[in-house]
Write a protein that holds these residues in place. Sequence first.
Motif: not given
Length: 368
Positions: A111-116, A215-222, A230-233, A274-283
């Motif tokens: 919902x929130x990503x769609x609204x944003x 590409x907006x939120x396309x790559x983090x919609x999961x 995740x968007x910042x990354x 969300x941390x499961x999808x962090x960048x390598x540095x974040x993980x």
Amino acid sequence: MNEEIFFNLVFISGILYLLLHLAIFIGIKLAKYFLQSDSQLKNISVIIAARNEEENISNCIKSILNQNYPKDKFEIIVVNDRSSDGTKKIVEEFKEIKLINVDELPFGVFGKKNALRIGIEESKNEILVFTDADCLPENNWLRNISDLFDNKTGAVVGYSPYKFSITLPKLLNDFIEYEELKTSLYSFGAIGLGNGFLATGRNLSYRRNVFDEVDGFKNINHSISGDDDLFLQQIQTKTNWRIKYMSDDNSFVFTNPPKDFKDFYTQRLRHLSASKHYSLFGKLFFGAIHLNSILILINLFLIPAFGILFLFLKIFVDLIFIESQKYNLKSKIQFFKSIYLEIFLVIYYFVFGVISIFKKPKWNLKTN
């Protein structure tokens, strides 16, 4: 034999923990170095995704309308995301506000990503600024954001401390304040090191063409969350834009804390998901911190004397770090309070880390 192995592991993790905090310390210094400002006033679009926020939305809008910033230089867009309460009616009372009503949620989108996304598509300005409906920005919030967007800057991350809640136990209030401070300092330092991976959507801004570039939120919609960190990354890894951390106390955005422990529990599981999808540095960063806490707890049972020693060494590192850096975010947290809050933080990292492995997070009714 096992005791010796755990001793060596916690010793190595302790050294790594110390080095990580030293790196964050250096990163904050570097991040402050790049805080050159551009005094030209930018055109800004403030976007708020709101669902069932009749208790908060009016005060949020008023705080933005009262910004120390020219009225002709910014617009406010509220995306009313399937609210079943009086949110729509309240927003309609503000004639200056652009209201967008969302009645349906597309399949496979949170919902929130769609609204944003809808709010961004309807915006007319290059600089996009985001906050939540239960937030109250300081009066110079927009001016500080505008000043930091020079021609090399693609995103600005800000601090969003929690307000004190009379419905929560004081200990939980203190813990939430302390954890937010520490996480924000990590964000500050990581950005300075060129590895921005932490942000909060309550105080975040970026360029419209940056949104399009990744590409907006396309790559983090999961992910159920992640419209912020995740968007910042995505910006950090896929673009050449500079990211800045905004630390001026006139740019803080105060927000409501969880209403009770159940709300706190749900919120933290959502954040951890969300941390499961962090960048390598974040993980690696949070993996090292969580591992250090787990190994300390194991040593407390296997070799209590060494477990206590390592726990106090960890607390010593944290106290030095917090005391040397809390002025950057104008925190008044007391020195001795940090000692017992660090102990709770060790337990928190362990317990919530284990739960997050087996428990699927849920979004609350306001934003799912």
